[in-house]
Design an enzyme around this catalytic site. Structure first.
Site, PDB file in Angstrom:
ATOM      1  N   HIS A  86       0.803  -1.223   0.000  1.00  0.00           N
ATOM      2  CA  HIS A  86       0.000   0.000   0.000  1.00  0.00           C
ATOM      3  C   HIS A  86       0.838   1.277   0.000  1.00  0.00           C
ATOM      4  CE1 HIS A  86      -3.581  -2.384   1.856  1.00  0.00           C
ATOM      5  NE2 HIS A  86      -3.397  -2.642   0.575  1.00  0.00           N
ATOM      6  N   ILE A  93       0.802   6.905   0.063  1.00  0.00           N
ATOM      7  CA  ILE A  93       0.270   5.829   0.893  1.00  0.00           C
ATOM      8  C   ILE A  93      -1.212   5.654   0.585  1.00  0.00           C
ATOM      9  CG2 ILE A  93      -0.069   5.033   3.267  1.00  0.00           C
ATOM     10  CD1 ILE A  93       2.101   7.298   3.973  1.00  0.00           C
ATOM     11  N   CYS A  94      -1.595   4.442   0.287  1.00  0.00           N
ATOM     12  CA  CYS A  94      -2.998   4.122   0.042  1.00  0.00           C
ATOM     13  C   CYS A  94      -3.594   3.622   1.363  1.00  0.00           C
ATOM     14  CB  CYS A  94      -3.119   3.070  -1.067  1.00  0.00           C
ATOM     15  SG  CYS A  94      -4.832   2.692  -1.493  1.00  0.00           S
ATOM     16  N   LEU A  95      -4.086   4.561   2.153  1.00  0.00           N
ATOM     17  CA  LEU A  95      -4.699   4.262   3.441  1.00  0.00           C
ATOM     18  C   LEU A  95      -5.855   5.240   3.622  1.00  0.00           C
ATOM     19  CD1 LEU A  95      -4.625   2.669   6.142  1.00  0.00           C
ATOM     20  CD2 LEU A  95      -3.109   4.476   7.019  1.00  0.00           C
ATOM     21  N   TRP A 152      -8.142   7.294  -5.109  1.00  0.00           N
ATOM     22  CA  TRP A 152      -7.815   6.051  -4.427  1.00  0.00           C
ATOM     23  C   TRP A 152      -9.025   5.139  -4.349  1.00  0.00           C
ATOM     24  CZ3 TRP A 152      -2.825   5.302  -3.655  1.00  0.00           C
ATOM     25  CH2 TRP A 152      -1.990   6.422  -3.556  1.00  0.00           C
TER      26      TRP A 152
END
Length: 159
Positions: A86, A93-95, A152
């Site tokens: 991620h 950051i893919c959060l 995202w």
């Protein structure tokens, strides 16, 4: 060039900074907070069940906008970013908690201490070191612009 912050943002960032200094999040220290709108955090790799990142040290940049805490700050890993499903090579950051709108989970109730602990937890729960699918293409397309400009998709809650 310094950003102009709302009085709410100024008070909130100062409050979080004071709390951080009094009780820093586990495994993290503040390397820099000058100007107040841009923090650099040093993060020890967590010693989670996989210990994949246990002996590593990472740096995060947190850039607060003028509407913080209503809008989330930009949070990116500085090079070299952790190799994680991620986290892109450019540090994005893919959060979900780092973004608002489009299924983002940002809440003004979140603090930077909670955010960095969430990132350490994300690293601790990883089962293997690998880059996200399409890492090279994504990094070539977006470069170093704000990760908040990306669209995202938050589908993977396992890591």
């Amino acid at each position: 060039m310094a950003k102009t912050l709302s009085s709410v943002a100024q008070r909130r960032i100062q409050s979080e900074l004071t709390e951080w200094m009094r009780s820093p999040p586990e495994g993290c220290c503040l390397e820099s907070c000058e100007p107040m709108t841009s923090w650099v955090v040093v993060m020890q790799g967590p010693e989670g069940h996989s210990r994949l990142y246990a002996d590593e040290v990472f740096r995060l940049r947190i850039d607060f906008g003028e509407q913080y805490p209503l809008d989330p700050p930009d949070v990116v890993f500085l090079a070299p970013a952790p190799i994680h499903p991620h986290i892109y090579s450019n540090g994005h950051i893919c959060l979900d908690i780092l973004y608002s709108g489009n299924n983002g989970g940002w809440s003004p109730a979140l603090t930077m201490s909670k955010v960095v602990l969430s990132l350490r937890s994300m690293l601790a729960s990883a089962t293997e070191k690998k880059k996200p699918p399409g890492d090279a293409e994504y990094c070539a397309r977006v470069g170093n612009r704000s990760p908040k400009l990306s669209r995202w998709q938050f589908e993977d809650d396992k890591v």
